[in-house]
Scaffold this active site. Structure first.
Site, PDB file in Angstrom:
ATOM      1  N   GLU A   1      42.407  35.912  46.678  1.00  0.00           N
ATOM      2  CA  GLU A   1      42.029  37.280  47.023  1.00  0.00           C
ATOM      3  C   GLU A   1      41.743  38.166  45.826  1.00  0.00           C
ATOM      4  O   GLU A   1      41.194  39.266  45.973  1.00  0.00           O
ATOM      5  CB  GLU A   1      43.084  37.926  47.932  1.00  0.00           C
ATOM      6  CG  GLU A   1      44.489  37.926  47.422  1.00  0.00           C
ATOM      7  CD  GLU A   1      45.317  36.776  47.985  1.00  0.00           C
ATOM      8  OE1 GLU A   1      46.485  37.007  48.311  1.00  0.00           O
ATOM      9  OE2 GLU A   1      44.796  35.653  48.072  1.00  0.00           O
ATOM     10  N   ASN A   2      42.098  37.730  44.618  1.00  0.00           N
ATOM     11  CA  ASN A   2      41.753  38.529  43.439  1.00  0.00           C
ATOM     12  C   ASN A   2      40.316  38.293  42.974  1.00  0.00           C
ATOM     13  O   ASN A   2      39.908  38.856  41.959  1.00  0.00           O
ATOM     14  CB  ASN A   2      42.726  38.254  42.296  1.00  0.00           C
ATOM     15  CG  ASN A   2      42.755  36.802  41.861  1.00  0.00           C
ATOM     16  OD1 ASN A   2      42.840  35.907  42.697  1.00  0.00           O
ATOM     17  ND2 ASN A   2      42.697  36.554  40.572  1.00  0.00           N
TER      18      ASN A   2
END
Length: 485
Positions: free
Chosen positions: A313-314
């Protein structure tokens, strides 16, 4: 620039000069994720200027003790943190739980979108993230009193119904200042980020009334190719050269040889059993997201005959294995802040783009850890009020995405032997009716909508009676249940 060759330089001589007009009480957006892509020089300059205080700091997290925003926590220059994750920053957690610091916890994807919307002039938006949890109803502690009682709670969110579903209304975020870190910049303020250091830097660069970018390299105007620029200079007001930066790595993680693996403690061997079983959930061509900790290790046991695209998700799609020692890269980390590699065909992007994939149900399966799971598939995995707070991270977003299969990996019981699979969760919820499958060191449960838990598989050496004794709620048993892992 039409009709003129005049170029206005936004270059400042030092980080100290660039931040000197930040006033007490300002809202400041800080780019980065963990220690990756943080504006170290600008943070350092603020820490040396005691007049810059009582800040509302908006950042995914606050670095670690004494590093990144940890510096500003140590100097008591931050009044409120708006974050998704506390993580391993002990001073952050201590100040929050002792009442010295206000902390507004926001789901990571919602935080990214609030910032993106703020930069785009959108005052609010609706999302499924957090429906049925304290995110919607309010009641998350923002500030404690010195005696441990809660002084300020989060407020309830407004809601709206679209297509028969209830959504939460979230207000956007913009800052008086935005401080970001770029790999390269030119004097017009065009920015290029490197690898996973894009993360929150991109949306934050657009959401500040004054955006200050520090760059590792500042190049002449025209050297950056237009199609390689991530943030156009219209968003950037000041540029400084990064100086004295260290690019520390929060969790240097490398490949281990088999001998080291054989030396692991029994507790880890038990978890490996869970992880290996979880790896059987992957299907060929699947897009999957793995939570930090135990779920992330499942990637080491994916069947080599299939292809699985792992999303972090980064801002990474196509995660590869942990690197060898000589390939460690501070700009290449996963959501657990561990060093990683990227496979051929992989891609990097910003945090808001990443959560667009998640909310848009592009992820086939999410594998997450859990503190508690209920018989109806409620999940709690982010806080023990007044005692332990890791923060929501991206979990609330991941379990709220329609159509994404949610698999929870967890120890069946707590260290004191008490069950973690319950009739009702006792801890604040991450999501409601969101879990599809539970994999523990004892068994595999499926959550059957409107019916409850179904025992599908047993771990080797475990019986149905042992599972019943270790589980608070009742469950049914599949006729073909057997020891499979």
């Amino acid at each position: 620039m039409v009709g003129s060759c005049r170029q206005i330089s936004k270059l400042y001589p030092s980080a100290e000069k660039a931040v000197e007009d930040i006033t007490a009480g300002s809202t400041v957006l800080f780019g980065g994720f963990g220690l990756c892509g943080i504006p170290e020089s600008l943070i350092g300059a603020i820490s040396k200027n005691p007049s810059i205080k009582d800040l509302i700091a908006v950042s995914n997290n606050a670095g670690i003790d004494g590093v990144g925003l940890g510096k500003l926590l140590n100097t008591r220059q931050i009044r409120r943190m708006v974050s998704s994750y506390v993580g391993e920053n002990r001073e952050f957690a201590r100040q929050y739980l002792s009442g010295e610091l206000e902390v507004e916890l926001v789901p990571q994807g919602t935080l990214a979108e609030k910032i993106r919307a703020g930069g785009a002039g959108i005052p609010a938006f609706y999302t499924l993230t957090g429906i049925g949890t304290l995110v919607e109803t309010g009641g998350i502690p923002i500030k404690y009193k010195s005696d441990g009682e809660v002084d300020i709670f989060s407020e309830p969110r407004g809601t709206g119904v679209f297509g028969g579903k209830r959504y939460i209304m979230e207000q956007s975020i913009s800052g008086d200042y935005a401080l970001v870190k770029a790999w390269k910049a030119d004097e017009l303020g065009n920015l290029v980020f490197r690898a996973s250091a894009n993360n929150f830097n991109a949306p934050m660069a657009t959401a500040g009334k004054v955006t200050i970018a520090e760059a590792e390299e500042i190049v002449p105007v025209g050297e950056l190719k237009p199609d390689q620029i991530h943030i156009p200079g219209i968003h950037v007001h000041r540029i400084v050269k990064s100086t004295g930066y260290q690019k520390k790595i929060e969790k240097t993680t490398v490949q281990h040889d088999q001998e080291q693996a054989n030396d692991m403690p029994e507790s880890m061997k038990k978890r490996i059993r869970i992880i290996k079983r979880a790896a059987k959930e992957f299907k060929d061509g699947m897009y999957a997201n793995l939570g930090i900790g135990m779920p992330m290790l499942a990637s080491n046991y994916i069947d080599p005959t299939i292809t699985v695209y792992l999303q972090s998700e980064n801002g990474i799609l196509g995660l590869g294995p942990f690197p060898t020692k000589d390939k460690v890269d501070a700009d290449l980390i996963n959501a657990g802040k561990e060093t990683v590699t990227v496979l051929k065909g992989g891609a990097f992007f910003s945090s808001d783009t990443s959560f667009g994939m998640i909310r848009g149900s592009r992820i086939d399966m999410s594998v997450l850890g859990g503190m508690e799971v209920s018989e109806t598939g409620d999940l709690a995995n982010w806080i023990v009020p007044g005692k332990m707070v890791k923060g929501m991270g991206g979990a609330v977003d991941l379990v709220s995405a329609p159509g994404t299969r949610v698999v929870v990996t967890m120890d069946h019981c707590s260290k004191d032997g008490s069950p973690k699979i319950l009739k009702r969760c006792t801890l604040p919820l991450t999501g409601v009716n969101c879990v599809n499958r539970i994999i523990t060191d004892k068994c595999v449960f499926d959550v059957i909508p409107n019916k409850g838990l179904l025992l599908r598989e047993l771990a080797h050496g475990c019986s149905v009676e042992q599972v019943r004794a270790a589980t608070e709620c009742d469950f049914s048993v599949a006729p073909d249940v057997a020891e499979t892992y």
